[in-house]
Design a protein around this motif. Structure first.
Motif, PDB file in Angstrom:
ATOM      1  N   TRP A  20       0.823  -1.202   0.000  1.00 54.94           N
ATOM      2  CA  TRP A  20       0.000   0.000   0.000  1.00 54.94           C
ATOM      3  C   TRP A  20       0.866   1.265   0.000  1.00 54.94           C
ATOM      4  N   VAL A  36      -7.259  -3.201   2.963  1.00 58.81           N
ATOM      5  CA  VAL A  36      -7.479  -2.113   2.015  1.00 58.81           C
ATOM      6  C   VAL A  36      -8.859  -2.317   1.404  1.00 58.81           C
ATOM      7  N   LEU A  68      -6.721   2.466   3.536  1.00 60.60           N
ATOM      8  CA  LEU A  68      -6.031   1.488   4.380  1.00 60.60           C
ATOM      9  C   LEU A  68      -6.649   1.559   5.766  1.00 60.60           C
TER      10      LEU A  68
END
Length: 154
Positions: free
Chosen positions: A34, A86, A92
């Motif tokens: 991420w 996610v 997130l």
């Protein structure tokens, strides 16, 4: 009230204790892919300060645990990230256990196209929000974007 908090704390500690190594690897992979790893601050040129901005650092330890360090200048702490997912919009969602506070908090972070990071929500295990919809609940002021710091201030 104390019984309720004690049950949540016990549940959080047990959940952490029984998380498998495979789960830790998945957690580490999620935060790494991420783009969360590293140090973040509203202004990386300012020394950490409770009123002017903290430096927040996310790292993967050698044992695979993901840690969240907060540096407020006059105070520092280190806490374990116990969950990371996610969603479809790219938010997130983290769950972090704060041993000194005896609580688990959930927060959502959004990575903007310019590379900045912004807190969208932050809530306690009881569902009490300090940040909701990208704004501080008490003031209604939007959260500030954080930039990735190339080197953490000490």
């Amino acid at each position: 009230m104390m019984r309720y908090l004690s049950r949540w704390t016990t549940a959080a500690v047990l959940w952490i204790a029984f998380t498998s190594l495979a789960g830790a690897e998945t957690l580490a992979a999620t935060v790494e892919q991420w783009g969360l790893l590293g140090s973040w601050a509203v202004d990386c040129t300012v020394r950490p300060d409770r009123d002017k901005g903290a430096v927040l650092t996310y790292e993967i330890r050698g044992d695979g645990r993901v840690m969240y360090r907060r540096d407020f200048g006059d105070a520092k702490d280190e806490n374990e990230v116990v969950s990371a997912t996610v969603n479809a919009e790219g938010l997130l969602n983290l769950m972090v256990y704060f041993p000194t506070l005896h609580q688990t908090r959930q927060f959502g972070l959004l990575l903007a196209k310019d590379g900045s990071l912004r807190a969208i929500y932050n809530r306690s295990e009881r569902g009490e929000y300090t940040i909701r919809d990208g704004k501080y609940v008490k003031t209604g002021v939007p959260t500030l974007p954080q930039q990735r710091c190339s080197q953490q201030s000490s």
